[in-house]
Design a protein around this motif. Structure first.
Motif, PDB file in Angstrom:
ATOM      1  N   LEU A 123       0.817  -1.204   0.000  1.00 45.14           N
ATOM      2  CA  LEU A 123       0.000   0.000   0.000  1.00 45.14           C
ATOM      3  C   LEU A 123       0.857   1.264   0.000  1.00 45.14           C
ATOM      4  O   LEU A 123       0.510   2.257  -0.651  1.00 45.14           O
ATOM      5  N   ASN A 124       2.005   1.221   0.695  1.00 42.84           N
ATOM      6  CA  ASN A 124       2.883   2.396   0.742  1.00 42.84           C
ATOM      7  C   ASN A 124       3.514   2.687  -0.621  1.00 42.84           C
ATOM      8  O   ASN A 124       3.723   3.839  -0.984  1.00 42.84           O
ATOM      9  N   GLU A 125       3.828   1.632  -1.350  1.00 43.74           N
ATOM     10  CA  GLU A 125       4.431   1.809  -2.676  1.00 43.74           C
ATOM     11  C   GLU A 125       3.433   2.400  -3.669  1.00 43.74           C
ATOM     12  O   GLU A 125       3.814   2.946  -4.702  1.00 43.74           O
ATOM     13  N   ASN A 126       2.163   2.264  -3.353  1.00 43.81           N
ATOM     14  CA  ASN A 126       1.101   2.790  -4.213  1.00 43.81           C
ATOM     15  C   ASN A 126       0.223   3.735  -3.384  1.00 43.81           C
ATOM     16  O   ASN A 126      -0.994   3.571  -3.286  1.00 43.81           O
ATOM     17  N   SER A 127       0.856   4.710  -2.771  1.00 45.55           N
ATOM     18  CA  SER A 127       0.183   5.541  -1.767  1.00 45.55           C
ATOM     19  C   SER A 127      -0.899   6.449  -2.330  1.00 45.55           C
ATOM     20  O   SER A 127      -1.671   7.037  -1.566  1.00 45.55           O
ATOM     21  N   SER A 128      -0.980   6.580  -3.645  1.00 41.50           N
ATOM     22  CA  SER A 128      -2.030   7.419  -4.232  1.00 41.50           C
ATOM     23  C   SER A 128      -3.262   6.596  -4.615  1.00 41.50           C
ATOM     24  O   SER A 128      -4.238   7.145  -5.104  1.00 41.50           O
ATOM     25  N   MET A 129      -3.205   5.285  -4.374  1.00 40.23           N
ATOM     26  CA  MET A 129      -4.276   4.388  -4.813  1.00 40.23           C
ATOM     27  C   MET A 129      -5.251   4.070  -3.683  1.00 40.23           C
ATOM     28  O   MET A 129      -4.876   4.006  -2.504  1.00 40.23           O
ATOM     29  N   THR A 130      -6.499   3.851  -4.045  1.00 43.16           N
ATOM     30  CA  THR A 130      -7.523   3.345  -3.139  1.00 43.16           C
ATOM     31  C   THR A 130      -7.872   1.924  -3.567  1.00 43.16           C
ATOM     32  O   THR A 130      -8.123   1.680  -4.746  1.00 43.16           O
ATOM     33  N   TYR A 131      -7.865   0.994  -2.593  1.00 39.58           N
ATOM     34  CA  TYR A 131      -8.056  -0.420  -2.921  1.00 39.58           C
ATOM     35  C   TYR A 131      -9.346  -0.960  -2.310  1.00 39.58           C
ATOM     36  O   TYR A 131      -9.630  -0.730  -1.129  1.00 39.58           O
ATOM     37  N   LYS A 132     -10.090  -1.661  -3.104  1.00 40.04           N
ATOM     38  CA  LYS A 132     -11.283  -2.342  -2.626  1.00 40.04           C
ATOM     39  C   LYS A 132     -10.872  -3.598  -1.849  1.00 40.04           C
ATOM     40  O   LYS A 132      -9.857  -4.240  -2.159  1.00 40.04           O
ATOM     41  N   ASN A 164      -6.596  -1.150  12.915  1.00 38.84           N
ATOM     42  CA  ASN A 164      -6.668  -0.907  14.358  1.00 38.84           C
ATOM     43  C   ASN A 164      -5.332  -0.423  14.934  1.00 38.84           C
ATOM     44  O   ASN A 164      -5.298   0.365  15.879  1.00 38.84           O
ATOM     45  N   GLU A 165      -4.252  -0.904  14.334  1.00 40.10           N
ATOM     46  CA  GLU A 165      -2.921  -0.518  14.799  1.00 40.10           C
ATOM     47  C   GLU A 165      -2.386   0.714  14.079  1.00 40.10           C
ATOM     48  O   GLU A 165      -1.227   1.092  14.245  1.00 40.10           O
ATOM     49  N   LYS A 166      -3.261   1.321  13.240  1.00 36.00           N
ATOM     50  CA  LYS A 166      -2.928   2.558  12.522  1.00 36.00           C
ATOM     51  C   LYS A 166      -1.699   2.390  11.609  1.00 36.00           C
ATOM     52  O   LYS A 166      -0.895   3.308  11.451  1.00 36.00           O
ATOM     53  N   GLU A 167      -1.616   1.216  10.994  1.00 35.59           N
ATOM     54  CA  GLU A 167      -0.553   0.958  10.020  1.00 35.59           C
ATOM     55  C   GLU A 167      -1.045   1.258   8.601  1.00 35.59           C
ATOM     56  O   GLU A 167      -0.254   1.562   7.708  1.00 35.59           O
ATOM     57  N   ILE A 168      -2.361   1.126   8.388  1.00 36.20           N
ATOM     58  CA  ILE A 168      -2.993   1.498   7.125  1.00 36.20           C
ATOM     59  C   ILE A 168      -4.305   2.212   7.462  1.00 36.20           C
ATOM     60  O   ILE A 168      -4.736   2.202   8.634  1.00 36.20           O
ATOM     61  N   LEU A 169      -4.955   2.820   6.469  1.00 39.77           N
ATOM     62  CA  LEU A 169      -6.194   3.554   6.703  1.00 39.77           C
ATOM     63  C   LEU A 169      -7.378   2.872   6.026  1.00 39.77           C
ATOM     64  O   LEU A 169      -7.229   2.218   4.993  1.00 39.77           O
ATOM     65  N   ASN A 170      -8.547   3.058   6.634  1.00 38.64           N
ATOM     66  CA  ASN A 170      -9.803   2.532   6.116  1.00 38.64           C
ATOM     67  C   ASN A 170     -10.791   3.701   6.022  1.00 38.64           C
ATOM     68  O   ASN A 170     -11.667   3.864   6.857  1.00 38.64           O
ATOM     69  N   LYS A 219     -13.349   4.539   4.211  1.00 44.04           N
ATOM     70  CA  LYS A 219     -14.765   4.197   4.239  1.00 44.04           C
ATOM     71  C   LYS A 219     -14.919   2.697   4.055  1.00 44.04           C
ATOM     72  O   LYS A 219     -13.965   2.004   3.671  1.00 44.04           O
ATOM     73  N   HIS A 220     -16.104   2.208   4.360  1.00 36.32           N
ATOM     74  CA  HIS A 220     -16.326   0.766   4.355  1.00 36.32           C
ATOM     75  C   HIS A 220     -15.937   0.142   3.015  1.00 36.32           C
ATOM     76  O   HIS A 220     -16.343   0.599   1.951  1.00 36.32           O
ATOM     77  N   GLY A 221     -15.105  -0.917   3.099  1.00 37.35           N
ATOM     78  CA  GLY A 221     -14.730  -1.659   1.897  1.00 37.35           C
ATOM     79  C   GLY A 221     -13.573  -1.074   1.127  1.00 37.35           C
ATOM     80  O   GLY A 221     -13.262  -1.543   0.027  1.00 37.35           O
ATOM     81  N   GLU A 222     -12.867  -0.069   1.697  1.00 36.31           N
ATOM     82  CA  GLU A 222     -11.731   0.545   1.004  1.00 36.31           C
ATOM     83  C   GLU A 222     -10.549   0.711   1.956  1.00 36.31           C
ATOM     84  O   GLU A 222     -10.731   1.012   3.141  1.00 36.31           O
ATOM     85  N   TYR A 223      -9.344   0.539   1.412  1.00 32.96           N
ATOM     86  CA  TYR A 223      -8.115   0.683   2.197  1.00 32.96           C
ATOM     87  C   TYR A 223      -7.094   1.507   1.417  1.00 32.96           C
ATOM     88  O   TYR A 223      -7.027   1.428   0.185  1.00 32.96           O
ATOM     89  N   VAL A 224      -6.313   2.288   2.175  1.00 30.65           N
ATOM     90  CA  VAL A 224      -5.245   3.088   1.558  1.00 30.65           C
ATOM     91  C   VAL A 224      -4.040   3.106   2.476  1.00 30.65           C
ATOM     92  O   VAL A 224      -4.108   2.726   3.651  1.00 30.65           O
ATOM     93  N   SER A 225      -2.929   3.574   1.944  1.00 29.66           N
ATOM     94  CA  SER A 225      -1.700   3.732   2.709  1.00 29.66           C
ATOM     95  C   SER A 225      -1.846   4.833   3.759  1.00 29.66           C
ATOM     96  O   SER A 225      -2.669   5.743   3.615  1.00 29.66           O
ATOM     97  N   MET A 226      -1.030   4.774   4.798  1.00 31.14           N
ATOM     98  CA  MET A 226      -0.971   5.858   5.783  1.00 31.14           C
ATOM     99  C   MET A 226      -0.523   7.154   5.130  1.00 31.14           C
ATOM    100  O   MET A 226      -0.799   8.242   5.635  1.00 31.14           O
ATOM    101  N   TYR A 227       0.159   7.045   4.009  1.00 30.11           N
ATOM    102  CA  TYR A 227       0.688   8.226   3.311  1.00 30.11           C
ATOM    103  C   TYR A 227      -0.184   8.598   2.106  1.00 30.11           C
ATOM    104  O   TYR A 227       0.276   9.230   1.167  1.00 30.11           O
ATOM    105  N   TYR A 228      -1.435   8.186   2.170  1.00 28.71           N
ATOM    106  CA  TYR A 228      -2.353   8.401   1.042  1.00 28.71           C
ATOM    107  C   TYR A 228      -2.484   9.880   0.694  1.00 28.71           C
ATOM    108  O   TYR A 228      -2.703  10.728   1.556  1.00 28.71           O
TER     109      TYR A 228
END
Length: 347
Positions: A285-294, A322-328, A330-339
């Motif tokens: 996710l960090n390598e693709n920090s501008s992307m939003t993933y389903k 929960n450990e704040k390593e990645i972001l969520n 909205k429901h069903g989507e994940y992004v990098s902390m550096y999004y």
């Protein structure tokens, strides 16, 4: 002519097919264990074989829908657990702890569906009369599924002698066939010393392989990693490279954690949890920090990339959020902390 027809030693395909269609369809109880089949759960001492069998037996008895990451039919079954290895009070004490994971309704069903041999039952099955008693006990119980712990208590000679092993296994198979039960027997192997668990781990392995319909290995490494391995299934496909790692909880149930490769598990040098899978997800996710993933896209990608089940990927994602390593966001989507949103963001 009628007498000749009655005693003939063969039937045509048509006759066999007619008979086959009369019979109810045979289903799988769990994983590659088919109804009315006979097989073994084997491995070194203290690896978790008995607890695995008790957990599976109770899950079948109460009609659970799932066990250890695999589906069950959800229909309560009459199950008998014949424990020849230990004093009955020790076994019941452990079983009482295991009740903690069952709800009130399941406990009531278990009270009727989970059977033991009598308290004063023989600890050894050697003589002809003891084998007859074993068969009679199973028949009278009306159990559909029977666990026996263990084959060692049936050894009247040397299991290294193929003749002895063959005699024991054939007698067990006759019980399975004659009574129409599913028969699951625990069998001990010598210590593995961090070697892969295979049929060759068993003394007299060729006989056990020939007479069994399935073989499930339970192993414990020198660093206390425990895992289950599907060694072979006669009536189902079997991936014997992937194993399922587990721990034993305070309630004496197997806590299945993830799928992994046996060689990787054997090479681990300490008891710390392997965080490489979590790190892989974070770095991706960090390598693709501008992307939003389903969620679906990440599950499909990482279940193949990491060799774990889909539910394990979802667990990784939830814990990393929960450990704040990645972001969520909205429901069903994940992004990098550096999004950072840009024009190339995937919609």
């Amino acid at each position: 002519m009628e007498n000749e027809k009655e005693i003939k030693g063969y039937v045509s395909f048509k006759e066999m097919l007619i008979e086959f269609k009369k019979r109810p369809k045979i289903e799988f109880l769990w994983s590659g264990i088919r109804e009315k089949s006979f097989g073994i759960v084997f491995g070194p001492s203290k690896s978790g074989k008995t607890i695995f069998c008790e957990n599976l037996a109770m899950s079948l008895a109460v009609g659970k829908n799932e066990f250890f990451g695999k589906k069950l039919c959800g229909i309560p079954r009459k199950v008998m657990f014949i424990g020849l290895e230990e004093f009955w009070e020790n076994r019941v004490e452990r079983n009482v702890k295991q009740l903690a994971v069952l709800n009130e309704g399941e406990v009531k069903v278990l009270n009727d569906n989970y059977l033991y041999q009598a308290i004063n039952y023989s600890k050894y099955i050697h003589q002809k009369e003891e084998w007859l008693k074993l068969k009679r006990t199973i028949k009278e119980s009306k159990a559909e599924i029977v666990f026996i712990d263990s084959i060692t208590r049936m050894n009247h000679g040397s299991l290294e002698d193929s003749k002895t092993a063959e005699e024991i296994m054939q007698r067990l198979r006759v019980i399975c066939y004659d009574l129409g039960v599913t028969l699951i027997c625990v069998h001990h192997t010598p210590k593995m010393y961090d070697k892969p668990i295979t049929m060759d781990s068993i003394k007299g392995s060729s006989v056990f392989a020939q007479e069994s319909d399935f073989a499930i290995g339970i192993n414990k490494t020198s660093k206390n990693y425990r895992y289950l391995k599907n060694v072979f299934f006669r009536y189902s496909s079997c991936d014997d490279e992937i194993v399922r790692e587990f721990e034993i909880t305070d309630d004496v149930w197997l806590d299945y954690s993830e799928n992994t490769y046996e060689d990787k598990l054997l090479m681990k040098s300490d008891r710390r949890r392997n965080n490489s899978n979590r790190t892989t997800i974070i770095e991706y996710l960090n390598e693709n920090s501008s992307m939003t993933y389903k969620t679906k896209d990440l599950v499909n990608y990482f279940s193949g990339e990491l060799g774990v089940q889909e539910r394990q990927v979802k667990s990784y994602l939830k814990n990393l959020v929960n450990e704040k390593e990645i972001l969520n966001p909205k429901h069903g989507e994940y992004v990098s902390m550096y999004y950072k949103k840009d024009d190339g963001e995937r919609k």
